[in-house]
Design a protein around this motif. Structure first.
Motif, PDB file in Angstrom:
ATOM      1  N   ILE A 159     -16.129  44.954   1.560  1.00 51.31           N
ATOM      2  CA  ILE A 159     -16.453  44.517   2.929  1.00 51.31           C
ATOM      3  C   ILE A 159     -16.083  43.059   3.185  1.00 51.31           C
ATOM      4  O   ILE A 159     -16.276  42.567   4.293  1.00 51.31           O
ATOM      5  N   THR A 160     -15.539  42.360   2.192  1.00 52.21           N
ATOM      6  CA  THR A 160     -15.134  40.963   2.388  1.00 52.21           C
ATOM      7  C   THR A 160     -13.660  40.777   2.067  1.00 52.21           C
ATOM      8  O   THR A 160     -12.804  40.908   2.928  1.00 52.21           O
ATOM      9  N   ILE A 161     -13.351  40.527   0.804  1.00 54.15           N
ATOM     10  CA  ILE A 161     -11.968  40.252   0.403  1.00 54.15           C
ATOM     11  C   ILE A 161     -11.088  41.469   0.616  1.00 54.15           C
ATOM     12  O   ILE A 161      -9.961  41.373   1.123  1.00 54.15           O
ATOM     13  N   GLY A 162     -11.577  42.631   0.233  1.00 53.03           N
ATOM     14  CA  GLY A 162     -10.794  43.847   0.396  1.00 53.03           C
ATOM     15  C   GLY A 162     -10.494  44.174   1.840  1.00 53.03           C
ATOM     16  O   GLY A 162      -9.454  44.748   2.164  1.00 53.03           O
ATOM     17  N   ALA A 163     -11.412  43.819   2.736  1.00 56.32           N
ATOM     18  CA  ALA A 163     -11.226  44.142   4.158  1.00 56.32           C
ATOM     19  C   ALA A 163     -10.178  43.260   4.816  1.00 56.32           C
ATOM     20  O   ALA A 163      -9.659  43.600   5.879  1.00 56.32           O
ATOM     21  N   THR A 164      -9.869  42.103   4.199  1.00 57.30           N
ATOM     22  CA  THR A 164      -8.892  41.198   4.811  1.00 57.30           C
ATOM     23  C   THR A 164      -7.508  41.361   4.228  1.00 57.30           C
ATOM     24  O   THR A 164      -6.597  40.683   4.644  1.00 57.30           O
TER      25      THR A 164
ATOM     26  N   GLU B  77     -13.798  31.526  -1.182  1.00 59.97           N
ATOM     27  CA  GLU B  77     -14.696  31.516  -0.028  1.00 59.97           C
ATOM     28  C   GLU B  77     -15.652  32.703   0.006  1.00 59.97           C
ATOM     29  O   GLU B  77     -16.724  32.607   0.601  1.00 59.97           O
ATOM     30  N   ALA B  78     -15.271  33.839  -0.603  1.00 60.81           N
ATOM     31  CA  ALA B  78     -16.131  35.030  -0.533  1.00 60.81           C
ATOM     32  C   ALA B  78     -16.409  35.650  -1.890  1.00 60.81           C
ATOM     33  O   ALA B  78     -17.210  36.590  -1.970  1.00 60.81           O
ATOM     34  N   GLY B  79     -15.795  35.145  -2.947  1.00 59.28           N
ATOM     35  CA  GLY B  79     -15.996  35.727  -4.263  1.00 59.28           C
ATOM     36  C   GLY B  79     -17.429  35.638  -4.747  1.00 59.28           C
ATOM     37  O   GLY B  79     -17.908  36.509  -5.480  1.00 59.28           O
ATOM     38  N   PHE B  80     -18.142  34.593  -4.333  1.00 63.27           N
ATOM     39  CA  PHE B  80     -19.550  34.453  -4.733  1.00 63.27           C
ATOM     40  C   PHE B  80     -20.375  35.650  -4.265  1.00 63.27           C
ATOM     41  O   PHE B  80     -21.314  36.083  -4.942  1.00 63.27           O
ATOM     42  N   PHE B  81     -20.019  36.201  -3.101  1.00 64.22           N
ATOM     43  CA  PHE B  81     -20.751  37.353  -2.572  1.00 64.22           C
ATOM     44  C   PHE B  81     -20.494  38.592  -3.412  1.00 64.22           C
ATOM     45  O   PHE B  81     -21.401  39.408  -3.628  1.00 64.22           O
ATOM     46  N   VAL B  82     -19.266  38.740  -3.895  1.00 61.46           N
ATOM     47  CA  VAL B  82     -18.934  39.867  -4.766  1.00 61.46           C
ATOM     48  C   VAL B  82     -19.774  39.807  -6.039  1.00 61.46           C
ATOM     49  O   VAL B  82     -20.375  40.803  -6.474  1.00 61.46           O
ATOM     50  N   VAL B  83     -19.834  38.617  -6.638  1.00 60.52           N
ATOM     51  CA  VAL B  83     -20.633  38.430  -7.851  1.00 60.52           C
ATOM     52  C   VAL B  83     -22.108  38.690  -7.567  1.00 60.52           C
ATOM     53  O   VAL B  83     -22.816  39.338  -8.347  1.00 60.52           O
TER      54      VAL B  83
ATOM     55  N   ARG C  94     -15.852  36.628   7.617  1.00 58.65           N
ATOM     56  CA  ARG C  94     -15.910  35.461   8.492  1.00 58.65           C
ATOM     57  C   ARG C  94     -17.363  35.002   8.689  1.00 58.65           C
ATOM     58  O   ARG C  94     -17.634  33.803   8.789  1.00 58.65           O
ATOM     59  N   TRP C  95     -18.285  35.952   8.754  1.00 60.80           N
ATOM     60  CA  TRP C  95     -19.697  35.590   8.878  1.00 60.80           C
ATOM     61  C   TRP C  95     -20.157  34.783   7.668  1.00 60.80           C
ATOM     62  O   TRP C  95     -20.824  33.752   7.797  1.00 60.80           O
ATOM     63  N   LEU C  96     -19.799  35.238   6.465  1.00 58.92           N
ATOM     64  CA  LEU C  96     -20.200  34.527   5.248  1.00 58.92           C
ATOM     65  C   LEU C  96     -19.573  33.139   5.185  1.00 58.92           C
ATOM     66  O   LEU C  96     -20.222  32.165   4.777  1.00 58.92           O
TER      67      LEU C  96
END
Length: 595
Positions: free
Chosen positions: A590-595, A542-548, A400-402
């Motif tokens: 910590i992003t997609i997996g956590a949701t 929405e959060a995949g860019f952070f994973v990459v 959510r922060w990202l």
């Protein structure tokens, strides 16, 4: 007072003379070589940057305190020209009475949608301690069964001298329809299409509609037994939709009460007893000052690890970065949770603000920044009262922060890059702040990606320079930041630097590539909204860019260590692949997996 604005052209407001605009443009041209010299040709660029930022922050605090002193002098002497003896007395009295600045009446508009009830209650109750707020207007963007929860909270917090009104049609839609009709009629009669005139007609129509609505409900606003807290609810559109309706009603109510200023905030923001008064006092003495905003702290800092880190980010970074252009009256973002307006500035800008289009799409998620841009385009000054605080809510999870950071960054790109005329009507410090914000993270992201694939350094990073920058910034904040850091918060300062700056280049690059995305990103805090699950495709968007990005950083780290340890090529490649996978998995966890 504010109900009949005369259109003076597409950019009406305090006029910026052509010669002044020319000087501003020349100043902007000089900013680029100055930025190059202070970054590429110095040994300690980030340390020099923090020193310049601190100097501008101190200058901004000096300017706003001077504005308060001038305003206090006007109030004490009723605007009369004082004698030399009175001037000396005034200066002495002002210096001795800075803690007792007289109050300044204003309206407060608090808007939201499906807010968590206990948080909404705290937000509404916080206005009871403000002596400056003479009328509270609560706007609720929704009229379904789930939205009644917020209405019930309003009625419990303000059981007396209050009322609730259902708006049949959101005024933003009314303005859009009326404006389109005016333009159509002009074209039908082969008359020139004047957008500013159409905006003014639409605005006046909405004002009259709001005025008639208040008359029909017989609220007796301004009378001793009249309504002092009003709740407006309309069918769900978006935040911009309820803000437009609330602002139009604020213009009408302010005209009745003779009030000159409006405080605008969100349903998750808690104000302190002096938040409204000290923000208004920064613009009260200058008729060309159209708006101001206060600083922010996080009121849910102890809710999770992410909120603790975010609270330290607000303390260490946002206080300084928002001050850069503000000393020249060109603050580029009046933050939605803590904003003040001179009501006289609003009629000309509300319709074009509401109907904003960018990249071929209607914009609904950059409401605070585009309001600020419209003020600056029309020559209004916008201040940042950095020594005044309000408390806002921050996301509790990394995902959510990202999403919030990406949404803010998209709005920043749109307002910074797609409205070049604002730099002609504003001090060059606005362009300087934009150049730092837009170029720095983008260059950093490109340099890191380039190094991963080519082993060539586009930018030389100095660990000594970075460490010195951190020490200088932390020391200054400890000494001067109005948000006094507690001993419990200190251990989070250093981790918050990594928390903020590691994702920053990726947030910046991804938001720039997806500027046209119109999603809000984070859901609202009501239990029904939090329970909704996003599709996997949307989560990855929405959060995949952070994973990459975490995979890229893992690979770069391995490459640097491999060179340092003298690994042979195949060992280095294996290390890069392994650490890239580990970094990407950590980012996913910590992003997609956590949701």
């Amino acid at each position: 007072m504010f109900l009949a604005p005369e259109p003076r052209g597409p950019l009406s407001g305090p006029r910026v003379p052509p010669f002044r605009q020319l000087l501003n443009v020349i100043g902007c041209m000089l900013v680029l070589p100055w930025y190059y010299v202070t970054t590429a040709l110095t040994k300690y660029p980030v340390t020099l940057d923090i020193l310049l930022t601190i100097a501008l922050t101190e200058l901004n605090r000096y300017v706003i305190e001077g504005r308060r002193i001038i305003f206090l002098g006007h109030r004490l002497f009723d605007g009369k020209q004082p004698s030399p003896e009175e001037k000396r007395d005034r200066e002495d009295l002002c210096l001795e009475s800075q803690q007792a600045t007289p109050s300044l009446d204003c309206l407060a508009a608090v808007v939201g949608w499906r807010e968590e009830p206990s948080l909404y209650r705290r937000a509404l109750e916080s206005y009871k301690s403000s002596t400056t707020c003479v009328f509270l207007l609560a706007g609720i963007d929704g009229d379904e069964a789930q939205d009644q929860e917020m209405v019930d909270v309003f009625n419990k917090v303000y059981p007396k001298s209050s009322a609730v009104i259902q708006i049949p049609e959101p005024l933003g839609l009314v303005a859009e329809r009326v404006r389109a009709k005016v333009i159509s009629q002009n074209r039908h009669h082969d008359q020139p299409v004047d957008g500013a005139e159409a905006d003014a007609v639409a605005m006046q129509y909405c004002i009259e509609l709001a005025k008639n609505t208040l008359i029909q409900h017989n609220l007796r606003i301004g009378a001793p037994d009249g309504v002092r807290q009003l709740c407006l609810k309309q069918r769900h559109l978006h935040k911009k939709g309820i803000m437009f309706t609330a602002f139009v009603f604020s213009l009408v109510i302010a005209d009745i009460l003779g009030v000159e200023f409006l405080w605008s905030s969100d349903s998750d923001t808690i104000v302190f007893s002096d938040s409204l008064e000290r923000t208004m006092n920064t613009i009260a003495a200058d008729p060309h000052a159209g708006g101001a905003s206060a600083g922010l702290v996080v009121h849910n800092a102890h809710e999770s690890t992410v909120t603790r880190l975010a609270s330290a980010v607000y303390w260490g970074e946002l206080y300084l970065t928002r001050s850069t252009p503000a000393c020249a009256g060109t603050s580029d973002c009046q933050s939605g949770p803590s904003t003040a307006f001179r009501l006289a500035a609003l009629p000309d800008i509300l319709v074009p603000w509401y109907l904003q289009r960018a990249l071929g799409k209607r914009m609904v998620v950059n409401e605070d920044r585009h309001l600020t841009t419209n003020l600056l385009l029309r020559g209004w000054k916008v201040m940042f009262a950095s020594d005044v605080l309000a408390a806002t809510d921050t996301p509790t999870t990394m995902a959510r922060w990202l999403k919030q950071q990406v949404r803010w960054a998209r709005a920043t790109h749109i307002e910074s890059l797609l409205h070049p005329r604002v730099y002609a009507t504003s001090h060059p410090l606005l362009f300087y702040g934009m150049a730092k914000r837009e170029f720095g993270p983008a260059i950093g992201a490109i340099a890191i990606i380039w190094y991963l694939f080519t082993s060539q350094q586009l930018v030389v990073f100095s660990s000594k320079d970075l460490l010195l920058r951190v020490l200088v910034g932390c020391l200054y904040n400890l000494l001067r930041n109005p948000d006094r850091m507690t001993t419990k918060g200190l251990p989070w300062v250093l981790p918050s630097i990594f928390f903020y700056y590691i994702p920053l280049p990726a947030v910046h690059l991804w938001s720039m590539l997806t500027m046209g995305a119109d999603g809000w990103g984070t859901s609202m805090r009501a239990s029904g909204e939090r329970a909704r699950r996003e599709t996997l495709k949307k989560e990855w968007f929405e959060a995949g860019f952070f994973v990459v990005w975490m995979g890229i950083l893992g690979g770069v780290t391995a490459k640097v260590l491999g060179i340092y340890l003298g690994m042979v090529p195949h060992e280095k490649m294996a290390a890069i692949l392994v650490t890239a996978c580990v970094g990407a998995f950590g980012g996913w966890k910590i992003t997609i997996g956590a949701t």
